[in-house]
Design a protein around this motif. Structure first.
Motif, PDB file in Angstrom:
ATOM      1  N   THR A  16      39.477  34.626  40.399  1.00  0.00           N
ATOM      2  CA  THR A  16      39.615  35.704  41.469  1.00  0.00           C
ATOM      3  C   THR A  16      40.407  36.800  41.056  1.00  0.00           C
ATOM      4  OG1 THR A  16      41.483  34.630  42.474  1.00  0.00           O
ATOM      5  CG2 THR A  16      39.210  34.117  43.606  1.00  0.00           C
ATOM      6  N   ALA A  17      41.125  36.857  39.983  1.00  0.00           N
ATOM      7  CA  ALA A  17      41.937  38.033  39.668  1.00  0.00           C
ATOM      8  C   ALA A  17      42.230  38.109  38.263  1.00  0.00           C
ATOM      9  CB  ALA A  17      43.352  37.821  40.320  1.00  0.00           C
ATOM     10  N   SER A  18      41.306  38.077  37.334  1.00  0.00           N
ATOM     11  CA  SER A  18      41.680  38.224  36.117  1.00  0.00           C
ATOM     12  C   SER A  18      40.662  39.383  35.340  1.00  0.00           C
ATOM     13  CB  SER A  18      41.400  36.855  35.331  1.00  0.00           C
ATOM     14  OG  SER A  18      40.279  36.382  35.202  1.00  0.00           O
ATOM     15  N   MET A  31      50.742  39.864  33.313  1.00  0.00           N
ATOM     16  CA  MET A  31      50.493  39.344  34.760  1.00  0.00           C
ATOM     17  C   MET A  31      49.508  38.300  35.243  1.00  0.00           C
ATOM     18  SD  MET A  31      52.437  41.369  36.514  1.00  0.00           S
ATOM     19  CE  MET A  31      51.689  40.640  38.214  1.00  0.00           C
ATOM     20  N   ASP A  32      48.580  38.042  34.057  1.00  0.00           N
ATOM     21  CA  ASP A  32      47.771  37.093  34.129  1.00  0.00           C
ATOM     22  C   ASP A  32      48.500  35.543  33.991  1.00  0.00           C
ATOM     23  OD1 ASP A  32      45.654  38.012  35.320  1.00  0.00           O
ATOM     24  OD2 ASP A  32      44.609  38.317  33.455  1.00  0.00           O
ATOM     25  N   CYS A  33      49.520  35.785  32.763  1.00  0.00           N
ATOM     26  CA  CYS A  33      50.202  34.609  32.566  1.00  0.00           C
ATOM     27  C   CYS A  33      51.021  34.214  33.622  1.00  0.00           C
ATOM     28  CB  CYS A  33      51.290  34.872  31.371  1.00  0.00           C
ATOM     29  SG  CYS A  33      50.265  35.220  29.800  1.00  0.00           S
ATOM     30  N   TYR A  39      47.915  41.340  43.819  1.00  0.00           N
ATOM     31  CA  TYR A  39      48.068  42.884  43.253  1.00  0.00           C
ATOM     32  C   TYR A  39      47.145  43.386  42.179  1.00  0.00           C
ATOM     33  CZ  TYR A  39      53.186  41.877  44.698  1.00  0.00           C
ATOM     34  OH  TYR A  39      54.185  41.382  45.443  1.00  0.00           O
ATOM     35  N   HIS A  40      46.364  42.397  42.072  1.00  0.00           N
ATOM     36  CA  HIS A  40      45.014  42.755  40.774  1.00  0.00           C
ATOM     37  C   HIS A  40      43.826  43.436  41.231  1.00  0.00           C
ATOM     38  CE1 HIS A  40      46.859  39.872  37.890  1.00  0.00           C
ATOM     39  NE2 HIS A  40      47.686  39.341  38.891  1.00  0.00           N
ATOM     40  N   PHE A  41      43.789  43.451  42.658  1.00  0.00           N
ATOM     41  CA  PHE A  41      42.383  43.956  43.128  1.00  0.00           C
ATOM     42  C   PHE A  41      42.189  44.729  44.342  1.00  0.00           C
ATOM     43  CE2 PHE A  41      42.833  39.727  44.768  1.00  0.00           C
ATOM     44  CZ  PHE A  41      42.392  39.869  46.057  1.00  0.00           C
TER      45      PHE A  41
HETATM   46 ZN   LIG Z   1      44.631  41.144  36.651  1.00  0.00          ZN
END
Ligand SMILES: [Zn+2]
Length: 351
Positions: free
Chosen positions: A28-30, A72-74, A140-142
């Motif tokens: 969902t957020a990468s 941030m993905d880590c 925060y990613h989308f």
């Molecule tokens: Zn992201």
């Protein structure tokens, strides 16, 4: 439709599907795989070479933007258990997620990631009663702005106070020695820089800004007009839309393989040819989101959707070969833009 309501429904849907194993938080957020984030950082590194901004980046991060891009993905490897204990857990099923994160595997770096996640886990208010639905930092990613809108605007469906544009503005504030606006809990310029290095990439992945809203039959509807967003027909940024074996969101995350994971000469040339962004720095994230929204409109052009199960859609293409060609062109242009915008932002912060 109120802003906070949408993310709550999104979170509920995500929780349900994560529970039954259909998706993971990575789905969902990468935006961009780690390769895309590395390419964006690498372009900015090249554009900033020998500048004051590059010196500040080096001093604060101790590494370059290419390495910092996936940080941030880590954070998605940081799990919270029932005892409210947070730990970094490498997913044995997805060792590929860990590849860019090995740069941050020293104990103090893992502790830094855990501290950020812990501080940003419960800070979002998803519902009027404040019921927690999902780790706040994962939102925060989308954004999920309907592609019918002609510009990013904080009053429309698919935006909220802890979305991608808000996260970028919060990071900019910290780098300008201002406090981070709530709900963001950013402890240092180092964290703010990790955020920018990643989120400027996300902001240029069209599926992380623009979205289609569908009715039960798969027809496009307008969530800001006649059809308030419906959790039962949610596409979760195209994560619930399947194109054969891959979902449409993931298909857009993957970058053309010939790019590898660093800037190419073509990308640097394209990045250098990007026009300067007008206006003040605080308005740049929204203005770039508007630009990406236009790109998302192209990314959804020529597509039709049909329901294939609960919260499941299949996509068909007016002309698949043409779509793939357009997609390849768009990805390259967006990566170049992202690298250029990241460099532009850091030069404005550290002239
Ligand atoms: Zn992201």
């Amino acid at each position: 439709m109120i802003m906070i309501g949408h993310i709550a429904r999104h979170a509920i849907v995500v929780a349900i599907f994560a529970a039954i194993g259909l998706i993971t938080s990575h789905d969902t957020a990468s935006a961009w795989g780690n390769q895309g984030h590395r390419v964006v950082g690498s372009i900015a590194d090249r554009l900033l070479k020998d500048t004051n901004a590059a010196r500040n980046v080096g001093e604060i991060l101790g590494t370059d933007l290419r390495t910092a891009g996936p940080w941030m993905d880590c954070l998605k490897a940081v799990r919270r258990d029932d005892n409210d204990t947070y730990s970094y857990v490498v997913d044995p099923e997805h060792l590929d997620y860990e590849v860019p994160c090995t740069k941050f595997k020293a104990p103090e770096q893992r502790a830094e990631m855990i501290a950020f996640v812990k501080r940003n886990w419960f800070t979002c208010r998803y519902l009027p009663d404040g019921v927690h639905q999902r780790a706040c930092h994962e939102t925060y990613h989308f954004d999920d702005v309907a592609i019918q809108r002609d510009r990013f605007d904080r009053t429309v469906e698919g935006t909220n106070p802890h979305d991608l544009v808000a996260a970028i503005n919060a990071a900019i504030a910290v780098l300008q020695d201002k406090p981070a606006p709530p709900p963001f809990a950013i402890a240092s310029k180092r964290e703010a820089l990790f955020m920018l290095a990643h989120f400027i990439g996300d902001l240029h992945q069209p599926m992380h800004v623009g979205s289609v809203y569908l009715d039960a039959a798969g027809n496009r509807v307008d969530p800001d007009a006649t059809h308030p967003a419906d959790p039962t027909t949610e596409t979760a940024g195209a994560n619930f839309i399947q194109d054969e074996n891959v979902n449409l969101h993931r298909e857009w995350d993957d970058i053309p393989t010939d790019l590898g994971d660093a800037a190419t000469r073509d990308l640097i040339r394209d990045a250098r040819s990007q026009p300067a962004t007008p206006g003040s720095i605080e308005d740049w994230p929204a203005s770039w989101a508007t630009e990406t929204l236009g790109v998302a409109r192209q990314a959804f052009a020529g597509l039709s959707f049909a329901p294939s199960g609960p919260q499941r859609w299949t996509v068909s293409f007016d002309d698949h070969a043409a779509y793939l060609r357009t997609q390849d062109t768009i990805k390259r242009r967006q990566l170049a833009r992202a690298g250029a915008h990241l460099a532009e932002l850091l030069k404005a912060i550290w002239p």
